[in-house]
Design an enzyme around this catalytic site. Structure first.
Site, PDB file in Angstrom:
ATOM      1  N   ARG A 179       0.672  -1.277  -0.071  1.00 14.50           N
ATOM      2  CA  ARG A 179      -0.043  -0.053  -0.098  1.00 14.50           C
ATOM      3  C   ARG A 179       0.991   1.338   0.077  1.00 14.50           C
ATOM      4  NH1 ARG A 179      -5.007  -0.222   1.758  1.00 14.50           N
ATOM      5  NH2 ARG A 179      -5.004   1.761   2.884  1.00 14.50           N
ATOM      6  N   ARG A 288      -1.057   8.874  14.345  1.00 13.46           N
ATOM      7  CA  ARG A 288      -1.135  10.224  13.405  1.00 13.46           C
ATOM      8  C   ARG A 288      -2.019  11.248  13.871  1.00 13.46           C
ATOM      9  NH1 ARG A 288      -3.396   6.698   8.073  1.00 13.46           N
ATOM     10  NH2 ARG A 288      -5.029   5.973   9.175  1.00 13.46           N
TER      11      ARG A 288
END
Ligand code: FAD
Ligand code: UDP
Length: 381
Positions: A179, A288
């Site tokens: 990915r 994140r």
């Protein structure tokens, strides 16, 4: 509610269920019942407006639409237009900000060198040679080291991956890394996809439009397992919930990863300077921070901004988000899929039903495929 009147019943109003319902109603002009256990449609792509700042955010984590599949791109355009948002990600490591995915800027900054694109392969080859990884790589860690060498892996990949998956990268399948592109130039795009963007008026409107056909009845706050005995035995059932739950976990539980979010409002117009900043070190407890105002550069928002910290953990059965495709789970999935295939008129699919790490465009493509290959022919017969 008379559940028995419906010859097509869809469980789940995420992209998988909504595409099936929309196609059955608009193409075949048949009545469809959509059952959704949450109090809203849209599955994990749902978006809402933060009341304090007026900023639209994605309730279950930031969703960037991207695809190179023309069929999917044309299909989704029936329900929305996209803005020109372009996805770029940065990552913080030891208090310095780098480009992510790893590109030439990341490599040059990390090693304090000034390589040209044609020098990168030789440079990384020397780094990779320090670890003797047999080919083909057997797991996520080996794959990462064989691509970028150990120092870059340890800085940007290992800690983040451990936090995100709660697993040692040695126990994760190597395909997860597919990915994430590795770039030998200064390209900063997170995706290789031909098209990308955020729905101009939000994800919620897509689902409202998809499910607006009067032939579709959507029932919220309803768990399929509470009403399943009331559904006609002859109905076609499309189930997009967790695969193992459908079979009452008879072969054992599949593992899923879930997320927890912490929102904060700041008295600044811009806090991060970008829509998402990853934090590479394992010692930082979140993976994140998102700043959703940047997803809509075409909108005018006010002087305050919203940020959302993302924490990852194993799911306890409440909010399954990500399938964990390691060996143990993959073996279980095989057993459940065999069982699923033996059922007549029952299709178990979508990200949770297929137990696959589908992005939105893959979910839509898979639902369009199921409709054309199986559902259309069986309803026409
Ligand atoms: P879901 O969206 O999970 O929908 C399933 C629905 O079924 C849910 O609404 C659920 O409540 C309902 N349901 C389950 N069980 C039952 C039951 N027993 N009874 C009734 N209803 C039930 N993709 C991208 O392309 N780009 C991205 O940036 C991106 N970011 C993501 C970030 C996160 C945090 C996550 C989790 C996913 C992300 N994805 C992204 C993937 C995207 O969310 C999926 O591809 C898509 O939502 C899958 O749609 P679905 O319909 O299969 O599943
Ligand atoms: N990844 C990483 N560091 C990063 C970003 C991603 O190690 O800064 C790895 C991590 O293992 C992750 C995978 O790359 O699971 C795929 O990243 P992606 O951004 O596609 O994850 P998602 O958007 O699905 O959370």
């Amino acid at each position: 509610m008379d559940y028995s009147q419906y010859s097509v019943v869809v469980v789940g109003s995420g992209f998988f269920g909504s595409v099936i319902a929309e196609r059955v109603a608009s193409e075949l002009e048949r009545k469809v019942l959509v059952i959704e256990k949450r109090n809203h449609i849209g599955g994990n792509c749902f978006s809402e407006i933060d009341p304090e700042t007026g900023i639209e955010f994605h309730t279950y984590g930031t969703h960037i639409f991207h695809t190179s599949n023309e069929k999917v791109w044309n299909y989704i355009h029936k329900f929305t237009e996209f803005n020109n948002y372009f996805h770029q990600v940065l990552t913080t490591y030891k208090n310095k900000v780098y480009q992510m995915p790893i590109n030439l800027e990341t490599i040059n900054q990390f090693y304090n060198v000034n390589l040209k694109p044609f020098e990168v392969d030789d440079f990384l080859a020397k780094e990779k040679a320090k670890d003797k990884i047999a080919s083909p790589p057997k797991n996520f860690e080996e794959k990462a080291i064989s691509l970028i060498g150990r120092p870059l892996y340890e800085a940007f990949i290992r800690g983040y991956t451990k936090k995100q998956w709660n697993k040692d990268p040695k126990d994760l399948p190597e395909f997860i890394l597919n990915r994430l592109p590795i770039r030998k130039n200064y390209n900063e795009s997170y995706y290789y996809s031909r098209w990308q963007g955020i729905p101009k008026d939000g994800y919620g409107k897509i689902f409202e439009r998809m499910l607006s056909n009067p032939l579709i009845t959507t029932q919220l706050n309803t768990n399929y397992f509470d009403i399943k005995d009331k559904i006609s035995k002859d109905a076609i059932l499309v189930y997009s919930g967790p695969l193992d739950q459908f079979f009452d976990y008879k072969f054992g539980k599949l593992e899923y990863r879930t997320l927890r979010f912490e929102s904060e409002v700041h008295p600044y117009e811009d806090y991060l300077g970008t829509s998402v900043m990853n934090f590479a070190e394992e010692s930082v407890p979140f993976t994140r921070i998102h700043e959703p105002r940047h997803l809509h550069p075409e909108r005018t928002y006010g002087q305050k901004t919203l940020t959302i910290k993302e924490f990852s953990s194993l799911d306890d059965g409440t909010n399954p988000y990500y399938p964990i495709n390691d060996e143990k789970n993959s073996n279980l999935v095989k057993k459940y899929r065999e069982e699923a295939q033996s059922l007549k008129n029952v299709y178990i699919s979508g990200r949770l039903g297929d137990y696959k790490y589908f992005d939105m465009h893959e979910t839509i493509a898979s639902a369009l495929g199921l409709f054309e290959d199986k559902i259309r022919p069986s309803l026409k017969a």
